[in-house]
Design an enzyme around this catalytic site. Sequence first.
Site, PDB file in Angstrom:
ATOM      1  N   VAL A 641       0.828  -1.193   0.000  1.00  0.00           N
ATOM      2  CA  VAL A 641       0.000   0.000   0.000  1.00  0.00           C
ATOM      3  C   VAL A 641       0.873   1.259   0.000  1.00  0.00           C
ATOM      4  O   VAL A 641       0.387   2.365   0.033  1.00  0.00           O
ATOM      5  CB  VAL A 641      -0.971   0.037   1.202  1.00  0.00           C
ATOM      6  CG1 VAL A 641      -1.999  -1.070   1.087  1.00  0.00           C
ATOM      7  CG2 VAL A 641      -0.215  -0.078   2.520  1.00  0.00           C
ATOM      8  N   ASP A 642       2.189   1.056  -0.021  1.00  0.00           N
ATOM      9  CA  ASP A 642       3.078   2.222  -0.057  1.00  0.00           C
ATOM     10  C   ASP A 642       3.680   2.358  -1.454  1.00  0.00           C
ATOM     11  O   ASP A 642       3.247   1.696  -2.385  1.00  0.00           O
ATOM     12  CB  ASP A 642       4.179   2.082   1.010  1.00  0.00           C
ATOM     13  CG  ASP A 642       4.919   0.742   0.885  1.00  0.00           C
ATOM     14  OD1 ASP A 642       4.681   0.017  -0.099  1.00  0.00           O
ATOM     15  OD2 ASP A 642       5.735   0.436   1.770  1.00  0.00           O
ATOM     16  N   ASP A 643       4.670   3.203  -1.587  1.00  0.00           N
ATOM     17  CA  ASP A 643       5.250   3.430  -2.907  1.00  0.00           C
ATOM     18  C   ASP A 643       6.342   2.419  -3.210  1.00  0.00           C
ATOM     19  O   ASP A 643       7.463   2.765  -3.576  1.00  0.00           O
ATOM     20  CB  ASP A 643       5.806   4.858  -2.995  1.00  0.00           C
ATOM     21  CG  ASP A 643       4.678   5.867  -3.003  1.00  0.00           C
ATOM     22  OD1 ASP A 643       3.603   5.520  -3.523  1.00  0.00           O
ATOM     23  OD2 ASP A 643       4.864   6.965  -2.474  1.00  0.00           O
TER      24      ASP A 643
END
Length: 772
Positions: A641-643
């Site tokens: 869910v992060d980069d």
Amino acid sequence: MLVDSSSVSSISLWCSGVLHFKIGPSGQVNRMASQCYNTAVSCEARVHVTGFDHNNGRHQFHIFRSIGPRRLMMGCSYPVEGFWKHSYPISVNTATSLSHSTPINAVLLKEALESKESDLVFPSEDFSSQALVPSRQKYLETYKKSIEDPAGFWSSIASQFYWKEKWGKQVFSENIDVSKGDVKIEWFKGGITNICYNCLDRNVEAGNGGKIAICWEGNEPNIDGSLTYSELLQKVCQLANYLKDAGVKKGDAVVIYLPMLMELPIAMLACARIGAIHSVVFAGFSADSLVQRIMDCKPKVVITCNAVKRGPKVLHLKDIVDAAISQSAKNGISIDVCLTYENQSAMTRGDTKWHQGRDIWWQDVVPKYPMTCEVEWVDAEDPLFFLYTSGSTGKPKGVLHTTGGYMVYTATTFKHAFDYKPSDVYWCTADCGWITGHSYITYGPMLNGATVVVFEGVPTYPDAGRCWDIVDKYKVTLFYTAPTLIRSLMRVGDEYVTRYSRKSLRVLGSVGEPINPSAWRWFFNVVGDSRCPISDTWWQTETGGFMITPLPGGWPQKPGSATFPFFGVQPAIVDEKGAELQGECSGYLCFKHSWPGVFRTLYGDHERYETTYFKPFPGYYFSGDGCRRDKDGYYWLTGRVDDVINVSGHRIGTAEVESALISHSQCSEAAVVGVEHEVKGQGIYAFVTLADGVPYSEELRKSLILTVRKQIGAFAAPDKIHWAPGLPKTRSGKIMRRVLRKIASRQLDELGDTSSLADPSVIDQLIALTDS
Ligand code: WTA
């Protein structure tokens, strides 16, 4: 056929835990108060049931195989207590047309490539009856103990290892709540041990010195070798003695840049033996990435080899190391010793560039050292290794693992998730340059005294049947790989698999990314002949070992779900405000409390450790992954869910790729997003804005890709460069990645609200250039 209860006097349900069901007079499944597990009772026919669907609110049981007269075994599992709140009418679907010898799961599973949540794949009775954890009930009992009394649970496991001195009164201490002070985790503090001793000496002393520790398979099918536990110990001691002589002391760092030769685990174990901290750098990383890692830990010695052949290609690793060492020297870190293994099958000495005085041939010095070497006893909390992983900034994170907890955790997870038996031959296709190779090629298996296959080459050389050739050659029983490999082999056709016997296989494993149900089914049906459970192990560099994983034999699997938490692991799915969600839900995957294998810090940056992992949801460790829990309590990982993107199971930070692109003189701005990729899982899609006046060209595209290869490594090369006259930014200058992801995946009708963009016309320009 709807079961008419008059034809079934009583049935045994393969059920787990605390519930017992019985077909009642009106065809109802009734909840019974008593506990049961696999109670065999007689009825009309003995059949093996391996799945059920919802069918208009009914539970439909697929009966696959008649396995004998007069008994009906029905398969269903209710992993969450309380799931069966009601009685359900059921219908039983007899597959009478199937012959007894049909690989029944294959028939069922091939029908639907999409997984339904209710698709259950059961372990065979034969498998379960011999499994370490034979039932869900047994799992729940053990799990309960591990949660209620973690200190007691883990210390009794830890006692099976050798400790020169036992840990102090407190088995563990933790603070993972940032609101209560600094994050600090310790397991077995005060315990004095050595992981190399536990991997090697302990096994030799137990009488297993003659057992094969490593079967090594070279890139070419006719080149191989092996080492027994005694031989491995001798080789490790020789290198350890050499390293000590070269000035490496307890607490010093050693950088290892080696391909999958036996010398790679040997080098890791030799460092561990003398209390040195290894930093293995995957030998696919570029010189620039190697410089970054050298600069971070300032090693006394770098260990490498001259070259490696991967498939038909020769890679000149020593050249990369030379470039990195000279760059590091310019930055003020000089390396005195570069110990170089001559990998003769790839390159001879004569062809190797040499720096007299600094470079030393491994074969010239190491074999001269004694074959025994005193162990450096270390505290359980002394560092064992650094391993870098990508985060959401351009700078990779140096994950630091310590000794005692990591040892206990990797050994225990390995043993249970693969249902390890001393007769097993285990092969993990990962590279020791990643965490999987640390925990599940070197440490976990060797702590169990396992025979491990180490493979230098690539799975498609000389052809796509290589893996199964190796499986048959070494009679591999446990085969652990990544979804990307499964997908790539799936594409080339079943005949590469079916031409080999694969009879030895017992358990399959998957790691690195969510395994899509169709790949799961192919792996299960074709590779495993519908016979071998699949351990879809969810974990991370940071977690040290498996966190959510099937325990084969313990419960039915759902293709694509990593199923349930390992002992001692307490997942929590939280919403964006950090509130823990209960029951069936989706959200962010976090963990309550520590477990022995968790990393202790980011090397040299404890603040980033706290900010990244413990501040997003105070009171929890945040994994960075999204997750869903279904009504039966199964966990389904849904990706980062992060980069961070997950390319062929490798974590790559979008910011790292962006900073490499921006370093190109003709690039003024870049934004990188992940897109679905048929084989790699995710591909790298880069939007690039060029400097004023620079025209787009094919040559420039190639040169941008080359820049990324050079700065990070070939595996991080963008799959697509999308020319972008401008990037969609909010008025505050933040790039709207959500919009870029939609453009990249051609979901142009799902761009969403773009009214907050500083210049909405950018989007039309980008779309116009979509296929340029
Ligand atoms: C992903 C690799 C779904 C996940 C061991 C995690 C998975 C990241 C699985 C860690 C799995 C790994 N199912 N996703 N079985 N295994 N992942 O640090 O996004 O290289 O956060 O460790 O890989 O990658 P890492």
